[in-house]
Enzyme design. Structure first.
Site, short mmCIF file in Angstrom:
data_model
loop_
_atom_site.label_atom_id
_atom_site.label_comp_id
_atom_site.label_asym_id
_atom_site.label_seq_id
_atom_site.Cartn_x
_atom_site.Cartn_y
_atom_site.Cartn_z
N GLU A 1 -7.46 -2.55 2.06
CA GLU A 1 -6.72 -1.44 1.45
C GLU A 1 -6.27 -0.55 2.59
O GLU A 1 -7.11 0.08 3.24
CB GLU A 1 -7.64 -0.66 0.50
N ARG B 1 3.09 -1.57 -10.84
CA ARG B 1 2.01 -2.32 -10.17
C ARG B 1 2.06 -3.84 -10.44
O ARG B 1 1.89 -4.65 -9.56
CB ARG B 1 0.67 -1.76 -10.66
N HIS C 1 -3.48 -4.75 0.50
CA HIS C 1 -3.18 -3.78 -0.55
C HIS C 1 -3.18 -2.38 0.03
O HIS C 1 -3.41 -2.17 1.21
CB HIS C 1 -4.27 -3.84 -1.64
N SER C 2 -2.91 -1.40 -0.83
CA SER C 2 -3.13 -0.01 -0.48
C SER C 2 -3.46 0.70 -1.79
O SER C 2 -3.21 0.15 -2.85
CB SER C 2 -1.88 0.60 0.16
N TYR C 3 -3.92 1.94 -1.83
CA TYR C 3 -4.34 2.65 -0.65
C TYR C 3 -5.82 2.97 -0.77
O TYR C 3 -6.40 2.74 -1.85
CB TYR C 3 -3.55 3.98 -0.54
N ARG D 1 3.91 -1.54 -6.08
CA ARG D 1 4.11 -0.20 -5.52
C ARG D 1 3.44 0.01 -4.18
O ARG D 1 3.66 1.04 -3.53
CB ARG D 1 3.58 0.82 -6.50
N GLU D 2 2.64 -0.95 -3.73
CA GLU D 2 1.92 -0.78 -2.48
C GLU D 2 2.80 -1.20 -1.31
O GLU D 2 2.57 -2.20 -0.64
CB GLU D 2 0.59 -1.57 -2.56
N HIS E 1 0.65 -6.21 -5.44
CA HIS E 1 0.94 -5.03 -6.26
C HIS E 1 2.23 -4.37 -5.78
O HIS E 1 2.36 -4.02 -4.61
CB HIS E 1 -0.23 -4.05 -6.21
C1 9B3 Z 1 -9.71 -5.78 -6.75
C2 9B3 Z 1 -10.25 -7.04 -6.90
CL1 9B3 Z 1 -10.44 -7.70 -8.48
C3 9B3 Z 1 -10.65 -7.79 -5.81
N1 9B3 Z 1 -11.18 -9.04 -5.95
N2 9B3 Z 1 -10.50 -7.30 -4.57
C4 9B3 Z 1 -9.95 -6.09 -4.41
C5 9B3 Z 1 -9.54 -5.29 -5.48
C6 9B3 Z 1 -8.94 -3.95 -5.24
C7 9B3 Z 1 -7.47 -3.90 -5.51
C8 9B3 Z 1 -7.21 -4.06 -7.01
O1 9B3 Z 1 -6.65 -5.08 -7.38
O2 9B3 Z 1 -7.55 -3.18 -7.82
C9 9B3 Z 1 -6.98 -2.60 -5.02
SE1 9B3 Z 1 -5.17 -2.18 -5.44
ZN ZN Z 2 -3.35 -3.55 -4.85
ZN ZN Z 3 -5.00 -0.33 -4.21
#
Ligand code: 9B3
Ligand code: ZN
Ligand code: ZN
Length: 408
Positions: A360, A216, A286-288, A160-161, A158
């Site tokens: 995160e 994002r 990732h964050s946050y 912006r992270e 992502h």
């Molecule tokens: C989302 C999914 Cl689909 C996964 N398998 N594991 C973590 C997340 C959280 C991240 C997202 O993509 O929304 C946080 Se930015």
């Molecule tokens: Zn993310």
């Molecule tokens: Zn996130």
């Protein structure tokens, strides 16, 4: 046209999903923490993770009242400061790893690192992005033991992270510097190779530096719509595009046309498929919100090795709390953050990489994606603690299982 990002706003109502809206009058920038309401019309906008984002105009005449609270009234200044910080400001004592870097600087750093450590670091081209930017992973291989296992870490899915690529750079630096100095790191690198992909979404990352700090997705232009980008963490083949993702191309969580439709996710999936026998651990940064997540996010069902994974994230969070006095929540994604399909960690787990996680990193919402450079060090140390805890635990398990196999 560049989106104008005005501030961080937290919605305090539970109105309809926001699809159109208008820029806030300037006078409403100050007054932090007080409640406001505005009428918003005809602007694409999104409220995600407590952030109100305004971008291109959209046709149609949709208006509604939005209730919100100003979280960070000086977001523009913070963004500008973080970008200025990239060129070495003599007044800031921050080192390279305590700053955010442009994509070009990261590519330079990758080449420099490989050149400085020719015997231990190899650059692997795993694919390229929509806009034809290379996806480079570094392979850290600190010795030539046969049949070594491996760990994969990707950052910057992502755009912006920003703390995420910063962590990948820090992690490589720390590994190379502290091998033979830090006991845990030495043990880990003696037993496994590490693949590090610092920026999985280079087009999006570049775009956050030039046009829209809150971008994002990747930069895939969907024909027939004014909207751009697929959420790469909804594009993997794990209950793809079910509840928690969107098939609407303008959505921040657009799943794409089909699983692995995007060159970035396909490149990573191909690499993992062809190395799945050696790769034991999959980590995505990732964050946050300070969470250590494990499968599954795409279903409420428990992973078959649920208790093993849960024990690992629990211990990692406990270590972070003990060493840094900071709180990380942990557990399966669907129950800890939200039900969401198509994520890389779930897909890797289904592929057979049983130790699969998404971290995160900092913070819990004060700065959100705009985490100040002065917090990079702390955030990276916490994530490093979690990586070490998990890697050591996995090694312990595989050593126990090989030795018991030997005694039979
Ligand atoms: C989302 C999914 Cl689909 C996964 N398998 N594991 C973590 C997340 C959280 C991240 C997202 O993509 O929304 C946080 Se930015
Ligand atoms: Zn993310
Ligand atoms: Zn996130």
């Amino acid at each position: 046209m560049a989106a104008r990002f005005i501030g961080l706003y937290q919605r305090t109502d539970s109105g309809p999903p926001l699809r159109s809206c208008k820029q806030l009058p300037d006078g409403q920038r100050s007054a932090a923490q007080t409640q406001h309401h505005i009428r918003v019309c005809n602007k694409a906008a999104a409220v995600l993770s407590g952030v109100l984002r305004m971008s291109q105009s959209v046709p149609g005449k949709l208006c509604w009242f939005l209730h919100f609270r100003v979280m960070l009234s000086n977001a523009d200044e913070i963004i500008e400061m973080q970008m200025r910080n990239d060129s070495t400001d003599p007044r800031s004592g921050a080192t390279f790893y305590q700053r955010y870097h442009t994509l070009e600087d990261i590519y330079d750093w990758i080449n420099r690192t490989a050149k400085d450590y020719p015997n231990t670091v190899k650059v692997i081209l795993v694919g390229s992005s929509h806009e034809k930017r290379p996806l480079y992973a570094l392979k850290l291989s600190l010795n030539n033991r046969p049949n070594k296992k491996a760990m994969w870490i990707d950052c910057g899915i992502h755009a912006r992270e920003w703390i995420s690529p910063a962590f990948c750079l820090f992690f490589v630096h720390y590994s190379l510097l502290f091998y033979n100095q830090n006991q845990a790191m030495t043990q880990i690198l003696d037993n496994m190779d590490v693949y590090v992909l610092p920026v999985m979404n280079p087009d999006g990352y570049k775009y956050t530096w030039t046009n829209d700090r809150m971008w994002r997705k990747n930069r895939f232009p969907k024909k027939g719509t004014p909207c751009i980008g697929v959420d790469l963490n909804r594009n993997f083949d794990a209950n793809w595009c079910t509840r928690g993702a969107s098939d609407y191309p303008c959505s921040e969580i657009y799943c794409g046309a089909f699983p692995e439709s995007e060159p970035e996710s396909q490149a990573v999936a191909n690499f993992l498929r062809s190395h799945k026998d050696s790769i034991q651990i999959y980590l995505s940064i990732h964050s946050y919100s300070q969470m250590l997540l494990m499968p599954y996010s795409c279903t409420m069902d428990e992973a078959e090795n649920h208790s093993e994974l849960y024990e690992m994230v629990k211990q990692a969070a406990e270590n972070i709390r003990r060493y840094y006095r900071n709180i990380y929540t942990y557990g399966p994604g669907a129950k800890t953050i939200y039900l969401a399909p198509g994520g890389s960690d779930d897909w890797a787990h289904m592929l057979g990489i049983k130790y699969s996680f998404t971290f995160e990193l900092q913070d819990r919402g004060r700065y959100g994606f705009l985490l100040p450079p002065s917090h990079i060090q702390g955030a990276c140390n916490e994530a490093l603690t979690a990586v070490k805890t998990i890697a050591l635990k996995v090694m312990e398990k595989s050593q126990a299982s090989t030795s018991s196999r030997q005694t039979v």
